[in-house]
Design a protein around this motif. Structure first.
Motif, PDB file in Angstrom:
ATOM      1  N   VAL A  17       0.838  -1.212   0.000  1.00  0.00           N
ATOM      2  CA  VAL A  17       0.000   0.000   0.000  1.00  0.00           C
ATOM      3  C   VAL A  17       0.866   1.253   0.000  1.00  0.00           C
ATOM      4  N   ASN A  18       1.930   1.253   0.808  1.00  0.00           N
ATOM      5  CA  ASN A  18       2.836   2.402   0.837  1.00  0.00           C
ATOM      6  C   ASN A  18       3.479   2.642  -0.525  1.00  0.00           C
ATOM      7  N   SER A  19       3.929   1.575  -1.156  1.00  0.00           N
ATOM      8  CA  SER A  19       4.566   1.705  -2.469  1.00  0.00           C
ATOM      9  C   SER A  19       3.587   2.243  -3.500  1.00  0.00           C
ATOM     10  N   LEU A  20       2.356   1.739  -3.478  1.00  0.00           N
ATOM     11  CA  LEU A  20       1.356   2.215  -4.428  1.00  0.00           C
ATOM     12  C   LEU A  20       1.026   3.682  -4.190  1.00  0.00           C
ATOM     13  N   GLN A  21       0.872   4.082  -2.949  1.00  0.00           N
ATOM     14  CA  GLN A  21       0.569   5.471  -2.650  1.00  0.00           C
ATOM     15  C   GLN A  21       1.681   6.398  -3.133  1.00  0.00           C
ATOM     16  N   VAL A  22       2.914   6.040  -2.821  1.00  0.00           N
ATOM     17  CA  VAL A  22       4.045   6.884  -3.205  1.00  0.00           C
ATOM     18  C   VAL A  22       4.199   6.932  -4.719  1.00  0.00           C
TER      19      VAL A  22
ATOM     20  N   LEU B  60       1.953   6.271  -7.179  1.00  0.00           N
ATOM     21  CA  LEU B  60       0.844   6.938  -7.865  1.00  0.00           C
ATOM     22  C   LEU B  60       0.873   8.448  -7.627  1.00  0.00           C
ATOM     23  N   ALA B  61       1.201   8.863  -6.412  1.00  0.00           N
ATOM     24  CA  ALA B  61       1.312  10.301  -6.144  1.00  0.00           C
ATOM     25  C   ALA B  61       2.445  10.908  -6.964  1.00  0.00           C
TER      26      ALA B  61
ATOM     27  N   LEU C 184       6.184   9.293   4.221  1.00  0.00           N
ATOM     28  CA  LEU C 184       5.855   9.001   2.828  1.00  0.00           C
ATOM     29  C   LEU C 184       5.714  10.274   2.004  1.00  0.00           C
TER      30      LEU C 184
ATOM     31  N   THR D 225       7.963  11.114  -1.337  1.00  0.00           N
ATOM     32  CA  THR D 225       7.257  11.429  -2.575  1.00  0.00           C
ATOM     33  C   THR D 225       7.787  12.720  -3.177  1.00  0.00           C
TER      34      THR D 225
ATOM     35  N   THR E 151       6.465   2.684   7.610  1.00  0.00           N
ATOM     36  CA  THR E 151       6.630   3.518   6.422  1.00  0.00           C
ATOM     37  C   THR E 151       7.416   2.828   5.317  1.00  0.00           C
TER      38      THR E 151
ATOM     39  N   THR F 205       8.543   0.835   2.115  1.00  0.00           N
ATOM     40  CA  THR F 205       8.011   0.426   0.821  1.00  0.00           C
ATOM     41  C   THR F 205       8.503  -0.993   0.536  1.00  0.00           C
TER      42      THR F 205
END
Length: 284
Positions: free
Chosen positions: A78-83, A85-86, A145, A149, A229, A231
């Protein structure tokens, strides 16, 4: 014309066709061999992730069940996807208009801007990581995160801008001029003409920035300290112990890391086309 001469003229094109067919099959065989060679590491990773740890060599999904249930893999995913995609959204949103300026603008200011991007792109990331870590520690963005980013967006911006500018160079300025004559503003011309016909360039830039943020280990290993936190590239190192390594779990996490980029590229691959520009020029 003798019978021998006629036969020679008929046989020559036939031999040319046969030689061309053999050449095509040879090139195809070479490409298949290269593709198979490139896929060997991936096949090995998938095979090890499905192999049981009891030494029997049987295939099982126990490694995936283990990493998904008894480790922080889901949170790391989830952390990797959030970072990632942002990073994609911000990078493309900034690089598209910046690339437009670089593509259409003329003058010393634009030339200096282009040179600055080249200089920033040439700098090694490691030269700025430590000073930025000290700075981010003072403002509360280390082990965060949001902070990482920001770093990914900054490190990908120069290349993303160059990619967008390179693609926009291939879109004729006459399309925008026609929109201006019809009463469109410069912003509307950019939005409805240039950006709309730059979809393959936008997707290429998005995939580049996604992979850069998704696969990064160096920056994340310095800035991310707590397990919450992490990734995926940082989380996978937790399976390495001092005297032993759980290779089944490591390979299972590696396969999970392979899935999102593969799915994204397979889904967006059909949009890599310059047909939009060709259609716009059809009436000229």
């Amino acid at each position: 014309m003798t019978t021998t001469t006629l036969r020679t003229k008929i046989a020559t094109p036939r031999r040319s066709v046969e030689a061309g067919s053999r050449g095509q099959w040879l090139r195809f065989a070479i490409l298949v061999a290269l593709a198979a060679f490139a896929l060997i590491p991936i096949a090995g990773t998938v095979g090890l992730s499905l192999r049981a740890n009891n030494g029997t060599g049987s295939l099982t999904l126990d490694n995936f069940a283990k990493v998904l249930s008894s480790s922080g893999t889901v949170a790391w995913l989830v952390n990797s996807l959030q970072v990632a995609l942002a990073t994609v959204v911000v990078s493309v949103a900034v690089a598209a208009p910046a690339g437009y300026v670089l593509s259409r603008g003329r003058g010393r200011l634009v030339g200096g801007y282009s040179l600055l991007l080249f200089v920033v792109q040439a700098l090694p990331v490691i030269t700025s990581v430590i000073p930025l870590f000290i700075l981010f520690s003072h403002i509360g963005l280390a082990d965060n995160l949001v902070g990482i980013t920001i770093l990914y967006v900054a490190s990908s911006m120069s290349v993303a801008t160059w990619m967008m500018a390179s693609y926009m160079d291939g879109i004729p300025g006459s399309l925008e001029e026609a929109a201006w004559i019809d009463g469109a503003s410069v912003f509307k011309g950019f939005l409805h003409i240039v950006l709309r016909n730059s979809l393959p360039g936008v997707l290429s830039t998005a995939i580049f920035t996604f992979l850069m943020a998704w696969n990064d280990y160096l920056v994340a290993s310095i800035f991310l300290r707590s397990a919450g936190t992490f990734t995926l590239p940082i989380g996978v190192q937790t399976f390495f112990q001092q005297h032993s390594t759980d290779w089944g779990s490591v390979m299972a996490v590696a396969v999970i890391m392979l899935l999102p980029p593969t799915i994204i590229f397979a889904t967006l691959n059909k949009f890599f086309s310059v047909g939009g520009v060709a259609g716009s020029l059809a009436g000229q």
